[in-house]
Design an enzyme around this catalytic site. Sequence first.
Site, PDB file in Angstrom:
ATOM      1  N   GLU B  58       0.802  -1.219   0.000  1.00 33.27           N
ATOM      2  CA  GLU B  58       0.000   0.000   0.000  1.00 33.27           C
ATOM      3  C   GLU B  58       0.837   1.272   0.000  1.00 33.27           C
ATOM      4  O   GLU B  58       0.359   2.336  -0.367  1.00 33.27           O
ATOM      5  CB  GLU B  58      -0.972   0.013   1.175  1.00 33.27           C
ATOM      6  CG  GLU B  58      -0.288   0.147   2.525  1.00 33.27           C
ATOM      7  CD  GLU B  58      -1.255   0.025   3.701  1.00 33.27           C
ATOM      8  OE1 GLU B  58      -2.407  -0.355   3.499  1.00 33.27           O
ATOM      9  OE2 GLU B  58      -0.816   0.315   4.827  1.00 33.27           O
ATOM     10  N   SER B  59       2.098   1.164   0.398  1.00 36.88           N
ATOM     11  CA  SER B  59       2.964   2.338   0.397  1.00 36.88           C
ATOM     12  C   SER B  59       3.170   2.905  -1.001  1.00 36.88           C
ATOM     13  O   SER B  59       3.617   4.035  -1.151  1.00 36.88           O
ATOM     14  CB  SER B  59       4.326   1.978   0.998  1.00 36.88           C
ATOM     15  OG  SER B  59       4.863   0.838   0.347  1.00 36.88           O
TER      16      SER B  59
END
Lengths: 276, 276, 283, 283
Positions: B58-59
């Site tokens: 998700e980063s």
Amino acid sequence: MSQPIENNSQYTQDEMMTVTAARQLADGAVCFVGIGLPSAACNLARELHAPNLVLIYESGTVGTKPRVLPLSIGDGELAETAEVVIPLPEIFTHYLQAGRVDIGFLGAAQIDRFGNLNSTAIGPYDNPKVRLPGAGGAPEIATHAKSVLVIMRMSPKSFVSELAFRTSSGFLGGNGERAARGYPGRGPQAVITDFGVLRPHPETDELVLTDIYPGVDAADAIAACGWPLQVADELQLLAPPTATELAQLRALNERTRVAHAMPVKIPLVPKSFNAV
Amino acid sequence: MSQPIENNSQYTQDEMMTVTAARQLADGAVCFVGIGLPSAACNLARELHAPNLVLIYESGTVGTKPRVLPLSIGDGELAETAEVVIPLPEIFTHYLQAGRVDIGFLGAAQIDRFGNLNSTAIGPYDNPKVRLPGAGGAPEIATHAKSVLVIMRMSPKSFVSELAFRTSSGFLGGNGERAARGYPGRGPQAVITDFGVLRPHPETDELVLTDIYPGVDAADAIAACGWPLQVADELQLLAPPTATELAQLRALNERTRVAHAMPVKIPLVPKSFNAV
Amino acid sequence: MATFVSLTSAIAELVRDGQTLALEGFTHLIPFAAGHEIIRQGRRDLHLVRMTPDLVYDQLIGMGCAGKLTFSWGGNPGVGSLHRLRDAVENAWPRPLALCEYSHAELAAAYSAGAAGLSSGLLQGFRDTDLYAANPDATREIACPFSGAPLTAVPAMRPDVTILHAQRADRDGNVLLRGITGAAREAALAALALLVTVEEQVDSLDADMNAIVLPSFLVDAIAIVPGGAYPSYTQGYYPRDNSFYQAWDSIARERESFLSWMNRHVIDSPDHSALLHKLGVAA
Amino acid sequence: MATFVSLTSAIAELVRDGQTLALEGFTHLIPFAAGHEIIRQGRRDLHLVRMTPDLVYDQLIGMGCAGKLTFSWGGNPGVGSLHRLRDAVENAWPRPLALCEYSHAELAAAYSAGAAGLSSGLLQGFRDTDLYAANPDATREIACPFSGAPLTAVPAMRPDVTILHAQRADRDGNVLLRGITGAAREAALAALALLVTVEEQVDSLDADMNAIVLPSFLVDAIAIVPGGAYPSYTQGYYPRDNSFYQAWDSIARERESFLSWMNRHVIDSPDHSALLHKLGVAA
């Protein structure tokens, strides 16, 4: 018979208009630039009195410093000399809609006395006599840029009492309607023509002839306008292009001509990207 | 007294859970990966039977192929081995919300029999007994991933009859409610525990023990569950980790240990970026 | 995962009559070769979408491939009108062309919503212009649920097929776009199927980690077509042929000269390489 | 245009009690040095915003700088709880902390709307979870004006000041971010004022044309702070100090050990360089 400034031995109409537009640009301003005369004006200003002018082209280039003028809104030169190239949707969201553009340039086929613009069609929309290219970025530039500069040659067909189609909003019906509607930008602050400059009246918002080029008579401008053009009480006579302005502009145009005269050859067995 | 699989000379609980999760992943699947056991499982699968697994963290890293496991969701290793690193908002819009994620991994402090999850708080929200980290990416992963894999150790405190707070949706009240509401993703398709695997009943959506680890008795799993855990008619006995699976996983963990043991030194007079 | 195919078979497999099709690009990276192959294969009733329909859309429209055009600016950049587009709108030649017309910001928001899996996108603004009444189904006004301010909502644009041209693809099918992308990335992410023509295939993209890369799993087919953007350009490979854009004005002005040019250069050329040789621009 | 200033004067000039403040970063590029300077200067009643409040927010909260926290995930990544955040929420120590809680996707959409000059942003989805009832003012449900499907609207997040750490700035004040940016770019674009700490100033960014660059005119102030992200990391400069994140768990678990550590390392250090030397990580 309308009689704009004529080409003469000293300078051309285009040069007078370009120099006039360039002079409007304060150093550090963020400009949303279109192709052609606005692009020439911005880059001339950048080379003269406004080295920190920030140029944004809608194709996605931000802080671009082209060495030659682009022929299209997305020339490689614009990308190569930009601080950053971003996807077009972000130009319209992160920069224009977010209120980061100080000056937006617009042109059109038609303008009315309140600076509303038509770049869509002449004749009925569904059965046009002339189909024009359309809105492009204009409606949002007209809405969100803090100030709009319009550059258009004046004739009764282009400066009209009633638009065939309103593509972009100027002062709407005038008399403060734009401000009352809460538009973020102040609307067209100058219309640079081949006769001189029109600016909105502070109360009525009607475009008034405030500045005139050397050798042009106000009566000629009035004759070229499709509405009864008002003339400011104190009509300013604009200075002709200085020698420096002309030399810089002509050098820019000559660099541009040379650069774009190179014939294109397509390598069908491409060199690797890295080697280019 | 609950009795999950025990560490033994052949392999640990963590290894059995990781291998079980890895076996769920078909080659080519697009996985939305979390840190810890999901990350180990995905990278193990990528090194074994699923070389084309696409890992999204998700980063902002897409198609990343870390050589060692990340300790945080945003380790530099993830960026350096990614096909592309993009701003986080685009991970959630262009990838997750757009329906491009096949498998999303989730964990939580609590799960109920319909796979709804709590990662927000134990006790009242406004006056919690334990304040947990919160939602993070979980609600949208639970909604949009085509399938969700949950990895959680089972105990009566974590597998509960009623959640203190619903952070993410599983099958809501069960009996087809999720499908009827029109959720784009199918919800949790497997819950990998330290006893075995629970899967949703095709009609009621209730999580049922369908697979069990070697050496674990179904009665132990039932005792560890906070609701009356149903057991599938044909309970599958899962194979222990193979020698290849174990060797690969242990090598991955050892590479990770070595890489993360390097002491950090901060250059206060930085070398130029390009030289690094 | 992306598969490498010939442009001929990619168009044959992916593009069907009646589809909504976006060949995006913004002056840069315009997929001319792909457009020409669609013309060669005689697709009909296409709903063409593009922010800035330029020469390749003029060609598709003039050859009768399109029944509808969704766009925000249709001209020959820096030159003038698109005569075939105008002839279709003004005179229904060679067939009527329905228009759905937006501003750039609106169509960009529609692509962005499609790319994001959202059913609609929002713009801040005012609806005092005539484009809204002229295109009543294209937008809706809603009130901001927090400020109450008027917002314009646009429905997500999700082309059946988006076609792009890009610099290069690696062997796994990851695609690099570099330079000015316009709305190409958003149109690609919004599409149900994605075809990309590239200048070349390489072992490794060798791109910066934050470059504009379309991961292989987003791409359905890749065709290697050197010069595939000509007369548009590919940053790092070859520049725009401005002289062709200028020449197009007179080629396309009359129906006869247009058809004659298209037959000789597109219909009678087996592929893009043949066209580039006929035009004398192949190096 | 951006001006280069000391971190001390940048915080003194830009950050005021009671402001909404976002120190963004996502594991990478977390502006620790700036957070510490805010603690040293004793700001109070701050509304802190961040997707993933981690150690520096734990420190700000534990030192009593914050009155409100808007966030989507608050933990010590890969380690466990943020004990100071928990103590504030569970026991109002050292003072009560109001929460506004989102999911990542929602807070990202709120920043994106702020960056885009939109009053609200949209998400597709379902509102079957308890976060909506627990945060009734944080979102609204609206119907898609085209499909009728339920959408979640979030109000634009526009911090008074956003503070980032980045790799470097050129002499004109253009800032390069490289690698994982989380929502840093959007938080920067959404802010009314922007402060960036950088590892170094360079003559030229030497970045790819499509790199993540914040043009100088978007940046209010730049402070050169080598190591300014430590114990987070700066891609290309130094890695994350995972051991510090692990050690923080026991430092922050008790109020006394927390205060003692903060006093010795932050309050009693004139600047970030002094802190790095005390921690023995300065090279």
